[in-house]
Design an enzyme around this catalytic site. Structure first.
Site, PDB file in Angstrom:
ATOM      1  N   HIS B 243       0.830  -1.206   0.000  1.00  0.00           N
ATOM      2  CA  HIS B 243       0.000   0.000   0.000  1.00  0.00           C
ATOM      3  C   HIS B 243       0.867   1.260   0.000  1.00  0.00           C
ATOM      4  O   HIS B 243       0.570   2.227  -0.687  1.00  0.00           O
ATOM      5  CB  HIS B 243      -0.902  -0.024   1.237  1.00  0.00           C
ATOM      6  N   HIS B 315     -10.465   2.944  -1.904  1.00  0.00           N
ATOM      7  CA  HIS B 315     -10.711   2.453  -0.543  1.00  0.00           C
ATOM      8  C   HIS B 315     -11.526   1.176  -0.639  1.00  0.00           C
ATOM      9  O   HIS B 315     -12.650   1.100  -0.169  1.00  0.00           O
ATOM     10  CB  HIS B 315     -11.403   3.537   0.287  1.00  0.00           C
TER      11      HIS B 315
END
Lengths: 269, 988
Positions: B243, B315
């Protein structure tokens, strides 16, 4: 002459920039944006202003109902030992103008600054509650002005076309007679209508929230305090109109009429 | 003692919220209710007198016009069943927080000296249902078990309790050490059991570093043993996560394509970054890029006084588990990216693009997944609350449906901002924390929310995916914070700012430490929502609404005073240094001592293999229908084409009063718009256009052409509304399925090759179009794998384009304007029907994927069209995409309330001579343009040298008449019928 307007900000208010622009365009020359906490903190002297605007937004997130927590904030915050609400009342008594747009209208209603029948302020007679559709909506609506209304802000205007953007805009009265009284006293200055018509409508989506009698805006008996759900500060320029690329329109947006009336009133009085 | 105040609408009033939920229960579960009413309940964990409770009911909780209340006793409402839904301890409760502030204010109690206030919902059912049916409603509609508790009561149950959901943790607060002198197997176990998402090479790199003698010596001076602390291991895991570090995009890839072998050292550097560098070189002194790829968002020049800042994020993983909280956090989270760029900016628009499985999905739902309808509604509501409450207009977006998004929905959220070119005489896009600056955290407090978000999203969704990775955003706390920080910015009170997102303080302070050369963080000073957090949890928590700023020591007092005055919490957490280390102290003991170089550059480069082999696909064989009315109507109702009005209207797209081209346009304000145009400064007419391209279906044939198509579509969208093709920027957001070959992913080499091909296309077409990518993001593990079933999303890229519109009064919309206007198609049409909506509607994929064959010529035609727009020649412009010319004609016609007469024989077309292919081909690089008859000749002259076909004209009736290649009528339909079909699936 000094034309001083105060635009209140903070705690979730979010239309302050365009509200300031509207005031600039119509010629106010002393415009201040002030965080509610600076007002409460006594750093802003309300006596310097002729006009206070509570713009739209989500004050305190509308978490306890539209503007409910913010109304509590204003009733229970003190400036130098004086309640903010008393300073506001003093401002009104002095002849000042107050405009509440959308969330600002919800606030005025919940503070009892409108309709304040017979000039009894701080009694909550109306409220703005969940739209009949059960959802937040952004859409443009046609509006008609009650020409007999004492409202300073709608004086001389007839039909308006403005966006609404709210989830809680349905006007409800405390008791069944309240809405009738709003209408008969002409304190319901603004109504939702069908396009091209002038009678109030209950029909969705022209009446976007199911408001009783199609009421879209309410003033106090003096006409100097006015709250409305639609956003006049969002139609400042031709390019704000949803069909400006296909219709002949004036360069200037008709939302400015509301602000220009405020200026005219201050200049004339 | 704890008290409870319940509030409901007066019984004479209708309850719109109850009705809305009842309608959902009926449509989703098939249960009919007589009535549903919703009440609010507040648990007040304070010792209060009856008189005080009555005062609170009157002053805080009840609106006397519409509501009534019950204090310490149940509401007297009739019911057959009650469902009570409250938050689990520790979950963000925004309503509870606002109520607590109001209670403290009303009773004149100093802040936070009392206990908490906790909100819950009570649903009163009138119905003939059984307990298990009510439980199903509670589970599937009213509550998300991950973050909420629900209880069902019948009239005979004891239904009233007053218990505050407080966290009661008695765990000892301490820092543990972990011995990394272990076997590989044990190292991997440590990584997996801790949700660290570190692979064996990475674990071994840490192991090796902790065996270094000079480092061990240095640790001794700080009274640290040679074992790693849990805080250190967690900091490394966050910082090194896929990430945060984009390891796949930075890997060395051995690539094989049709037998030809090559090596790629970092996709990011070789294609994404290099394309922007090459474009900037070519732009030379006209380069308008100011800050690319290095800050939280990209920055370009907007006009002489202002810079435009933009970022798009995904998200996905949190939204899969809790759609509402995940999406809400997605939008308020991406808000903080532009806000934390340079010295910060005012936020001027949001975008949102969702990918879901179709709402009518009727297959079985695998464990831990939610029905797509529920995901859709939850995400929609999350973005509504996040965007609307922040006062940022949601101006552009898209919704894409494909069954494979059942495994992971994609939630892309973007935010644009505007910063002054200079603040206090210095360029605003540059920030730098200096040694000696104080580390100040401001905004919300820290809780257990969002722990391991960065590492969790670096894995596929599995049985052990932690519930704590989900957070709920609080837009009002964030709005207060941003209001405050903009004042602080203009007063010059800080020198650098960044947001606390993935990885929390560990990432924000760890990253800012690079600016000064080190940081010394005093962790025990961090303000907590509740006690019981371990130090490593405080360091990692992704609790929302927090920014970290570097405040020069002499400005600290003024900064903290201003924060306090505006009801924003700000805490001094230590100082930035230049000692080369990220140091963390817990109550005077050092618990983290990590050299910045190792922290940020120590992650071993991955080495991966990718092999491209084009899938073997054929063109389907079927007859062309002689009349295409039915086909066109069917396309209008496809999930990917139909109207999204219902969604759009629930988003405030006009706040800030700069909306020039809205998401809905046309005579009835309900037609589709290609892109948004916003005028962010109300004292001038310069504007910004925002558009996007997304085409995951094309990935089924070739991701190279998928990428080409999305770049072209995004660019074409903003050109359609009047953006300057020579003042644009792009953002690339890759969402991939795991492309690393493993036991779980045997086809990893192909998936990685798909990624390589997409990147090659990104370079080729961004450079050809001269669109510099200024920021982007990748999310690489969009797979679901539980109990042997695996669902992988199709490789998906969202390309967002922004462009400057020099004068918004020249912007153009897609609706036909006047009868008799001439209708043109700019660009050539080919029989590129592969992966089209048309073939999908017939159940085929096909093989002729739409291609951008001559990008240099395409962009030249866009420049020519832009000049025509500036001359005022275009009445309407609509880009051709999903559903091709047929759908574009239908949309422009019904949006304008006009008909059209079209002759396909006049169209510049290459390929198999079939009317359906001509009408529904999705060849890129095309526009549908209408022009006043008087301007036709001039327009044609302006477009000389490009493929321009005059295919017909608009008409005052409502009928769309299309003649096919043979001259016979192939479409003859009322445009109102087309509109109805288009609006039917999702409603208005």
């Amino acid at each position: 002459m000094p034309l001083n307007a105060l635009v209140v900000t903070g705690h979730g208010i979010n239309c302050e920039t365009e509200t300031r622009r509207a005031l600039e365009i119509v010629g106010f020359n002393g415009i201040d944006l002030a965080h509610l906490n600076f007002i409460v903190g006594g750093e802003v002297d309300l006596r310097l202003y002729q006009f206070i605007v509570f713009p739209g937004g989500f004050m305190d997130g509308d978490d306890l109902g539209a503007a409910q927590a913010c109304a509590n904030r204003i009733r229970h915050s003190k400036i130098d030992g004086l309640n903010l609400i008393d300073s506001l009342l003093e401002f009104v008594t002095r002849g000042g103008l107050i405009l509440g747009i959308c969330n600002g209208f919800q606030l005025l209603a919940k503070l009892g600054l409108v309709p304040a029948f017979e000039s009894v302020y701080l009694e909550r007679d109306i409220s703005l509650t969940a739209n009949a559709s059960g959802r937040f909506e952004d859409r443009w609506v046609s509006l008609a002005v009650d020409k007999l209304s004492p409202c300073v802000f709608t004086s001389g205007l007839e039909n308006l076309y403005l966006p609404v953007r709210h989830g809680e805009g349905k006007i409800v009265g405390r008791g069944s007679e309240v809405i009738d009284k709003l209408v008969s006293s002409h304190q319901a200055a603004l109504y939702y209508t069908k396009p091209g018509e002038s009678d109030p409508t209950l029909e969705y989506p022209f009446n976007p929230n199911g408001s009783a009698h199609g009421v879209a805006g309410v003033c106090d008996p003096t006409g100097r305090i006015f709250g409305l759900m639609p956003h006049p500060e969002c139609y400042l320029d031709r390019t704000n109109h949803p069909r400006w690329t296909r219709e002949e329109l004036a360069e200037e947006g008709i939302g400015l009429g509301i602000f220009r009336n405020a200026k005219r009133y201050i200049v004339e009085s | 003692m704890t008290h409870r105040i319940d509030v409901c609408l007066k019984q004479v009033m209708t309850d719109p919220a109850g009705r809305r939920i009842a309608a959902r229960i009926e449509s989703d579960l098939g249960f009919k209710l007589d009535e549903l009413r919703v009440a609010d309940s507040f648990i007040i964990d304070m010792d209060l007198e009856r008189s005080e409770l009555e005062l609170l009911a009157k002053e805080v909780f009840v609106d006397p016009v519409i509501q009534e209340a019950a204090i310490d006793e149940p509401l007297n409402l009739p019911f057959d069943w009650i469902v009570e839904v409250g938050y689990r301890p520790g979950v963000t409760d925004n309503v509870g927080r606002t109520a607590r502030e109001a209670v403290e204010r009303t009773l004149n109690i100093s802040k936070r000296s009392g206990g908490g206030v906790y909100s819950r919902k009570i649903y009163f059912f009138r119905c003939q249902l059984e307990r298990d049916q009510i439980s199903a409603i509670a589970r599937d509609i009213l509550a998300n078990d991950l973050i909420q508790t629900s209880q069902v009561f019948s009239p005979t149950d004891h239904r009233y309790s007053i218990v505050a959901p407080v966290i009661t943790s008695r765990a000892e607060i301490k820092v543990n050490e972990i011995d990394l002198d272990q076997s590989d197997k044990e190292l991997l176990r440590i990584s997996q059991s801790g949700v660290l998402a570190l692979n064996i090479e990475e674990m071994k790199a840490i192991q090796a570093f902790f065996r270094d003698d000079s480092y061990i010596e240095r640790r001794k001076k700080y009274r640290l043993s040679q074992k790693i602390t849990d805080c250190e291991l967690e900091v490394l895991a966050q910082t090194w996560s896929e990430h945060c570090k984009h390891k796949i995009f930075n890997a060395i890839i051995d690539y094989e394509e049709d037998g030809a072998k090559s090596q790629i050292n970092s996709l990011f550097k070789s294609y994404v970054q290099r394309s922007t560098e090459d474009i900037r070189k070519k732009l030379g002194q006209h380069d308008y890029c100011l800050s690319v790829f290095k800050d939280n968002a990209g920055v370009i020049k907007f006009d002489d006084d202002w810079n435009l800042v933009i970022k798009v994020e995904t998200h996905n993983s949190p939204s899969a588990l809790d759609p509402y909280g995940g999406a809400l956090t997605g939008i308020v989270g991406v808000n903080r990216d532009p806000f934390g760029t340079g010295l910060g900016c005012r936020l001027i628009f949001n975008t949102d693009v969702f990918c879901f499985a179709p709402p009518d999905y009727s297959g079985s739902i695998p464990p831990r997944l939610l029905h797509p309808k529920r995901v859709f509604e939850g995400v929609r509501e999350g973005v509504e609350h996040g965007g609307n409450k922040s006062g940022i207009p949601t101006v552009n977006g898209a919704v894409v449906f494909d069954e494979r998004y059942l495994g992971k929905p994609l939630v892309y959220c973007g935010t644009g901002g505007l910063m002054p070119a200079k603040i206090n005489g210095k360029p605003a896009h540059i920030k730098k924390a200096n040694p000696g600056d104080r580390i100040v955290m401001t905004g919300g407090r820290i809780g257990k929310d969002g722990i391991h978000g960065a590492t969790f999203s670096s894995e596929e969704l599995h049985e052990g995916s932690p519930a704590t990775a989900v957070q709920i955003g609080d837009p009002i706390t964030q709005k207060r914070m941003t209001d405050f920080l903009l004042v602080a910015r203009d007063r010059g009170l800080y020198s650098s700012i960044t947001d606390n997102g993935a990885g929390g303080l560990s990432s924000s302070v760890g990253e800012m430490a690079q600016e000064s050369g080190g940081a010394r963080l005093l962790l025990d000073r961090a303000p907590l929502k509740y006690p019981g957090l371990q130090p490593w949890e405080i360091l990692l928590s992704e609790a929302q609404e927090r920014m970290t700023v570097a405040v020069p020591p002499e400005k600290l007092g003024e900064f903290l005073n201003l924060a306090e005055k505006l009801d924003v919490e700000a805490t001094d957490l230590g100082e930035f240094s230049d000692d080369g280390s990220f140091t963390v102290l817990w109550k005077d003991s050092t618990v983290v001592l990590l050299p910045l170089d190792f922290l940020h550059n120590g992650v071993p480069q991955m080495r991966l293999k990718a092999t491209w082999k084009a899938p073997s696909l054929n063109e389907p064989v079927f007859e062309c229908p002689s009349n295409l009315n039915h086909e066109l109507l069917g396309l209008m109702s496809r999930w990917n084409i139909c109207s999204k009005e219902r969604l759009i209207r629930q988003y405030d797209h006009e706040v800030q009063a700069g909306s020039v081209v809205k998401p809905l346009v046309g005579v009835d304000n309900d037609g589709p718009s290609d892109a948004a145009v916003q005028r962010p400064m109300l004292d001038r007419y310069v504007g910004v256009a925002i558009g996007c391209g997304i085409a995951p279906r094309y990935s089924d044939i070739d991701t190279y052409w998928m990428m080409a198509a999305v770049i072209d579509e995004a660019v074409r969208n903003i050109v359609s509304v009047g953006a300057n093709p020579d003042h644009m920027a792009g953002l690339d957001n890759f969402c991939w399925c795991d492309p690393v070959k493993s036991e779980k992913t045997p086809d990893g080499e192909y998936k990685l090759a798909q990624l390589v091909r997409a990147n090659k296309a990104l370079y080729d077409f961004c450079v050809a179009y001269q669109v510099p990518c200024i920021s982007g993001k990748d999310s690489m593990k969009n797979d679901y794998s539980i109990g042997g079933s695996k669902i992988s999303i199709p490789p998906t890229v969202l390309f967002t384009a922004v462009g400057v519109v020099p004068d918004v009064r020249q912007a153009v919309t897609a609706d036909f304007k006047k009868p008799g206007d001439l209708i043109y198609v700019l660009g050539v049409t080919r029989d590129e029907i592969g992966a089209s909506e048309y073939l999908a509607s017939k159940g085929f994929i096909g093989s002729n994927v739409p291609k951008v064959l001559d990008p240099e010529k395409a962009i030249k035609s866009y420049r020519a069209l832009y000049q025509a727009v500036r001359t005022g020649l275009a009445q309407s412009i609509h880009d051709l995409s999903d559903g091709g010319l047929g759908v574009a004609l239908a949309e422009s016609s019904f949006s304008g309330g006009l008909g059209a007469r079209i002759d396909l024989g006049k169209l510049s077309y290459h390929g198999v001579e079939r009317d359906d292919f001509v009408l529904f081909s999705e060849t890129p690089c095309r526009f549908l343009v209408s022009v006043k008859p008087a301007n036709g000749e001039f327009f044609e002259k302006c477009m000389e040298g490009f493929e321009l076909s005059r295919i017909g004209e608009t008409s005052s009736d409502f009928s769309l008449l299309v003649k096919g290649l043979s001259g016979s009528t192939i479409v003859d339909i009322d445009v109102r019928e087309l509109k109805k079909a288009w609006q039917a699936p999702l409603g208005t």
